[in-house]
Design a protein around this motif. Structure first.
Motif, PDB file in Angstrom:
ATOM      1  N   ASP A 126       1.660  -8.794  -0.595  1.00 41.02           N
ATOM      2  CA  ASP A 126       1.051  -7.471  -0.494  1.00 41.02           C
ATOM      3  C   ASP A 126       1.834  -6.689   0.541  1.00 41.02           C
ATOM      4  O   ASP A 126       2.161  -7.199   1.600  1.00 41.02           O
ATOM      5  N   GLY A 133       1.127  -3.846   2.427  1.00 43.48           N
ATOM      6  CA  GLY A 133       0.483  -3.483   3.684  1.00 43.48           C
ATOM      7  C   GLY A 133       0.149  -4.718   4.496  1.00 43.48           C
ATOM      8  O   GLY A 133      -0.535  -5.598   4.012  1.00 43.48           O
ATOM      9  N   VAL A 134       0.667  -4.809   5.706  1.00 40.25           N
ATOM     10  CA  VAL A 134       0.414  -5.995   6.509  1.00 40.25           C
ATOM     11  C   VAL A 134      -1.019  -5.991   7.004  1.00 40.25           C
ATOM     12  O   VAL A 134      -1.756  -6.954   6.852  1.00 40.25           O
ATOM     13  N   LEU A 135      -1.415  -4.873   7.593  1.00 41.28           N
ATOM     14  CA  LEU A 135      -2.761  -4.772   8.129  1.00 41.28           C
ATOM     15  C   LEU A 135      -3.645  -3.985   7.175  1.00 41.28           C
ATOM     16  O   LEU A 135      -3.221  -2.987   6.613  1.00 41.28           O
ATOM     17  N   PHE A 136      -4.856  -4.461   7.047  1.00 41.78           N
ATOM     18  CA  PHE A 136      -5.876  -3.727   6.301  1.00 41.78           C
ATOM     19  C   PHE A 136      -5.397  -3.287   4.924  1.00 41.78           C
ATOM     20  O   PHE A 136      -5.313  -2.104   4.627  1.00 41.78           O
ATOM     21  N   SER A 137      -5.043  -4.271   4.103  1.00 37.17           N
ATOM     22  CA  SER A 137      -4.573  -3.976   2.758  1.00 37.17           C
ATOM     23  C   SER A 137      -5.667  -3.218   2.008  1.00 37.17           C
ATOM     24  O   SER A 137      -6.853  -3.447   2.221  1.00 37.17           O
TER      25      SER A 137
END
Lengths: 252, 163
Positions: free
Chosen positions: B111, B113-117
């Motif tokens: 995925d 987005g690393v943070l807060f997908s």
């Protein structure tokens, strides 16, 4: 100091931090607050142990004296470990663990991103591989920070206290010595100040979203680069090394 | 050596994953190379996850499979680069996973987005094919799987997560 000696030390820093954090996380096995988290934490433990194996094995290969990953993990004393002071912090309650893991994972995430282009082939390969795993760790801990920080009054107070109490161990992550100077020149290591600015950004973003307050930097604990640790490491090692020390070369 | 590289590859390609026996180490992308030398056979493999406990079993199975064909001198080489990715998994393997009850990795590696997908990825329930599913935990029964639940048939299921 030769480049090889510096590289061995550099591998031990990374490998020991993974190993000690992995051992810490394994202490959650069967003690998780809910089943899903028990599984998540032991999965994370496994990833860290796996990452440690690669680095400790490589340290042994570089050294060329026949020491294996197990020799490094089980036959060194406290003062010969170079893990971050953060990684050896006790698990405490779930919020304490989440905070420690978040701060360490954010560090690993930016470290491995940078080291993916290290001039040392194995370090670069290890970083690229581990980055995939720590990305999941970072997301996991960050989501919990937000859930706890932006949760009930009790969860907010608890997790804010966790952050305040552990903060003095974060400065150690970015310390450097002549090992770094030498390896940065060779294009193998990364300047920790670069990691620090990226780490700051990630930490700020998550804390803000979690409605938590970032503590101001004050006195920072130090020592791990010289093998100096908090009292907790000795106890952790005693448990981790008990079996191979009591029954040398035991096999199963 | 009485065998060609292709023959040896074929012997090894049939070895099943010890955890998910419907797919083989070839379909999984763990088996990377076979090299025949005058004195020995070098088999190159790559780990799925650095801490995957199945790797030791893979190694034992490879040695056993070659021993059964009379090849005693085997060297196992572990490589980390290029890092294993679920994108290597064949179409056939994805189909077999679904039939086995594990949702295969949705294409596109990790995925982004690393943070807060955003969580916009659609993972289909392997049982009823519904797209109305919820992620319960990024960490499942093994390192390579996440835990989902189907909101239509209400069954929990494993998802082979992207790395």
């Amino acid at each position: 100091m030769t480049t090889k000696e510096a590289l061995i030390n550099y591998c031990l820093r990374i490998g020991d931090t993974s190993l000690i954090l992995g051992q810490r996380m394994s202490e959650w096995c069967s003690n998780g607050p809910v089943l899903e988290e028990d599984i998540a934490m032991t999965n994370i433990a496994l990833d860290h142990i796996g990452q440690a194996r690669t680095m400790l094995t490589y340290a042994g290969v570089l050294e060329g004296k026949g020491r294996t990953e197990d020799d490094f993990a089980y036959k060194r004393n406290e003062r010969e470990f170079y893990n971050s002071l953060l990684s050896e912090r006790p698990n405490g309650h779930f919020g304490d663990t989440v905070v420690r893991n978040f701060l360490q994972s954010a560090y690993f995430y930016h470290l491995y991103t940078a080291l993916s282009s290290s001039k040392d082939e194995l370090i670069a390969a290890h970083a690229a591989k581990s980055l995939k795993e720590v990305t999941y760790h970072l997301r996991h801990s960050a989501e919990w920070i937000v859930r706890l920080g932006d949760g009930t009054d009790e969860s907010k107070n608890k997790v804010q206290t966790s952050i305040n109490e552990i903060w003095e161990y974060t400065g150690n992550l970015f310390e450097m010595n002549d090992v770094d100077t030498l390896l940065i020149k060779e294009g193998i290591a990364i300047n920790q100040t670069e990691i620090k600015s990226k780490w700051d950004k990630t930490v700020d973003e998550v804390l803000e979203r979690a409605k938590l307050i970032r503590p101001t930097d004050a006195y920072m604990q130090t020592g791990s680069l010289k093998g100096m640790h908090s009292e907790y490491l000795g106890h952790l090692i005693a448990e981790m090394q008990f079996l191979p020390r009591a029954y040398p070369d035991a096999k199963w | 050596m009485n065998y060609t590289k292709e023959q040896i590859w074929k012997f090894l390609a049939e070895i099943p994953d010890p955890e998910i026996p419907v797919i083989t180490i070839e379909e999984l992308g763990v088996l990377r190379d076979v090299e025949i030398q005058p004195e020995k056979v070098i088999v190159t493999i790559t780990p799925t996850y650095t801490g995957c406990p199945a790797m030791k079993l893979f190694e034992d199975e490879i040695i056993l499979a070659l021993k059964n064909k009379g090849i005693e001198n085997v060297e196992l080489k572990m490589v980390y680069s290029p890092a294993w990715t679920t994108d290597w998994m064949t179409e056939k393997a994805r189909e077999k996973l679904t039939q086995y009850g594990i949702a295969p990795p949705v294409k596109g590696t990790q995925d982004k987005g690393v943070l807060f997908s955003s969580g916009s990825k659609v993972v289909k329930c392997p049982r009823c094919n519904s797209e109305n599913t919820t992620l319960k935990s990024q960490f499942g029964s093994t390192a390579c799987k996440a835990l989902y639940r189907c909101n239509d048939c209400l069954e929990p299921f494993d998802y082979f997560k992207c790395i």
